[in-house]
Design a protein around this motif. Structure first.
Motif, mmCIF file in Angstrom:
data_model
loop_
_atom_site.group_PDB
_atom_site.id
_atom_site.type_symbol
_atom_site.label_atom_id
_atom_site.label_comp_id
_atom_site.label_asym_id
_atom_site.label_seq_id
_atom_site.Cartn_x
_atom_site.Cartn_y
_atom_site.Cartn_z
ATOM 1 N N GLU A 43 90.489 -36.818 45.544
ATOM 2 C CA GLU A 43 89.228 -37.253 44.929
ATOM 3 C C GLU A 43 89.271 -38.741 44.565
ATOM 4 O O GLU A 43 88.249 -39.434 44.678
ATOM 5 C CB GLU A 43 88.928 -36.401 43.691
ATOM 6 N N ASN A 44 90.396 -39.223 44.110
ATOM 7 C CA ASN A 44 90.538 -40.638 43.721
ATOM 8 C C ASN A 44 91.835 -41.283 44.199
ATOM 9 O O ASN A 44 91.954 -42.510 44.173
ATOM 10 C CB ASN A 44 90.494 -40.761 42.182
ATOM 11 N N LYS A 47 92.084 -44.175 46.890
ATOM 12 C CA LYS A 47 91.201 -45.333 46.749
ATOM 13 C C LYS A 47 92.027 -46.592 46.498
ATOM 14 O O LYS A 47 93.186 -46.531 46.084
ATOM 15 C CB LYS A 47 90.186 -45.067 45.639
ATOM 16 N N HIS A 80 90.289 -40.607 52.084
ATOM 17 C CA HIS A 80 89.117 -41.175 51.405
ATOM 18 C C HIS A 80 89.615 -42.168 50.348
ATOM 19 O O HIS A 80 90.259 -41.728 49.414
ATOM 20 C CB HIS A 80 88.317 -40.046 50.745
ATOM 21 N N GLN A 87 85.726 -48.790 42.697
ATOM 22 C CA GLN A 87 87.148 -48.481 42.472
ATOM 23 C C GLN A 87 88.027 -49.449 43.272
ATOM 24 O O GLN A 87 89.019 -49.065 43.902
ATOM 25 C CB GLN A 87 87.428 -46.998 42.752
ATOM 26 N N ASN A 126 83.049 -46.899 53.214
ATOM 27 C CA ASN A 126 82.260 -46.005 52.365
ATOM 28 C C ASN A 126 81.099 -46.782 51.748
ATOM 29 O O ASN A 126 81.308 -47.887 51.210
ATOM 30 C CB ASN A 126 83.181 -45.460 51.256
ATOM 31 N N GLU A 127 79.900 -46.229 51.843
ATOM 32 C CA GLU A 127 78.745 -46.719 51.056
ATOM 33 C C GLU A 127 78.440 -48.196 51.263
ATOM 34 O O GLU A 127 78.217 -48.928 50.298
ATOM 35 C CB GLU A 127 78.959 -46.426 49.563
ATOM 36 N N GLN A 204 77.689 -37.495 52.448
ATOM 37 C CA GLN A 204 78.260 -37.068 51.167
ATOM 38 C C GLN A 204 77.563 -35.813 50.648
ATOM 39 O O GLN A 204 78.199 -34.892 50.161
ATOM 40 C CB GLN A 204 78.174 -38.198 50.143
ATOM 41 N N GLU A 235 81.159 -34.522 50.727
ATOM 42 C CA GLU A 235 81.283 -34.512 49.258
ATOM 43 C C GLU A 235 80.239 -33.588 48.639
ATOM 44 O O GLU A 235 79.645 -33.892 47.604
ATOM 45 C CB GLU A 235 81.126 -35.933 48.693
ATOM 46 N N TRP A 268 82.795 -31.223 46.618
ATOM 47 C CA TRP A 268 83.419 -32.298 45.833
ATOM 48 C C TRP A 268 84.039 -31.765 44.537
ATOM 49 O O TRP A 268 83.674 -32.153 43.434
ATOM 50 C CB TRP A 268 82.412 -33.435 45.587
ATOM 51 N N TRP A 276 82.805 -34.281 38.834
ATOM 52 C CA TRP A 276 82.509 -35.658 38.411
ATOM 53 C C TRP A 276 81.136 -35.750 37.757
ATOM 54 O O TRP A 276 80.818 -36.754 37.138
ATOM 55 C CB TRP A 276 82.595 -36.619 39.607
#
Ligand code: XIL
Length: 302
Positions: A43-44, A47, A80, A87, A126-127, A204, A235, A268, A276
């Protein structure tokens, strides 16, 4: 089949969950994960702020924990994410153009090499796009200093770092046909026409009452697949409860199964209590790891 992973596998897909390394020691968390899912996304832990908080010093401890957990149980791993404006440690934004270019390429190369052979798909970028009707890239250190070509550069670097991994572009609010998804569509079409490496697009799919499952979700997935890339739901979470939430989850699963190049779905999180979305109940298991109506709707749809 009686689990999400096994049911998806019968359809040639995976069914994954985002996982937090520091929850793996909670017995019902781990047993729900291990029983129901056959893919994980950290999840994190992968990053930039987790893997290269200080320039040139790479730390993989918590991401390795997740990868080892998955590999020893035959689960796939999604990577991911490599290049994202969020982040992102402060030192990255402070770099000048030439330094930023080498830092981005070095980050992609080091992280992907560390996991070479262990990641089925990477969210390389991403994004990158703005919300709304502009179709433009959002402001970020990457776009602002390297220009719009940073995405192409990131994908080329990624292909060289791990030629076996599928390379994905991942974003939100691109789940239906709209200006933002049109912009991603044009990017993918351009990459395919010029031979820039890209293998998949991640949707996502964070849904709520203001942003429900779009009625043209399947059509949108299909138009990307028709460009020659795989599509993945990366996600997924849907705020709400009961029958309405269950119906929405069923619609998402049916949309993916209707598109032969939709290769898998990731929710997710495992349990509502660690979502989250702090006030929400958007996942398939409640805070006590009980299966929700949404769980049964997914299993039935698979
Ligand atoms: C979220 C995580 O779930 C949170 O724990 C973290 O605090 C913020 O990021 N889009 C993405 C994910 O691509 O990485 C984000 O994950 C959710 C939105």
């Amino acid at each position: 089949a009686s689990t999400l992973g096994a049911a998806a596998a019968e359809k040639g897909r995976y069914f994954g969950a985002a996982v937090a390394a520091n929850r793996l020691g909670e017995a019902p968390y781990a047993s729900t994960l291990n029983t129901e899912f056959n893919s994980v996304t950290p999840e994190n832990e992968m990053k930039w702020d987790a893997t290269e908080r200080t320039r040139g010093t790479f730390t993989f401890g918590s991401a390795d924990q997740i990868v080892n957990h998955a590999q020893s149980r035959g689960m796939k791993v999604r990577g991911h994410t490599l290049v994202w404006h969020s982040q992102l440690p402060g030192w990255v934004a402070g770099l000048g153009t030439a330094d930023l270019r080498s830092a981005m390429n070095n980050h992609i190369t080091q992280v992907m090499r560390h996991y070479r052979g262990k990641i089925h798909s990477w969210d390389v970028v991403n994004e990158a796009f703005q919300d709304g009707s502009s179709g433009a890239l959002r402001s970020s250190p990457f776009r602002d200093k390297l220009g719009s070509g940073f995405i192409e550069e990131a994908f080329r670097t990624a292909r060289a770092a791990d030629p076996a991994a599928k390379l994905c572009y991942n974003d939100y609010n691109t789940d239906g046909i709209n200006a933002k998804s049109n912009a991603v569509y044009n990017l993918v079409r351009d990459f395919k026409s010029r031979g820039v490496p890209i293998d998949c697009v991640g949707f996502q799919s964070h849904f709520n009452s203001a942003s429900p499952v779009p009625s043209d979700y399947r059509a949108n997935l299909q138009r990307f697949a028709d460009l020659g890339v795989d599509v993945q739901i990366t996600e997924l979470d849907i705020e709400g409860s009961g029958t309405a939430q269950a119906n929405s989850y069923g619609n998402v699963v049916r949309a993916c199964l209707a598109v032969s190049r939709c290769t898998g779905i990731t929710v997710w999180g495992v349990t509502d209590k660690y979502s989250w979305r702090p006030s929400g109940t958007p996942l398939l298991f409640d805070g006590n790891y009980n299966k929700k109506p949404a769980y049964h709707a997914v299993l039935t749809a698979l």
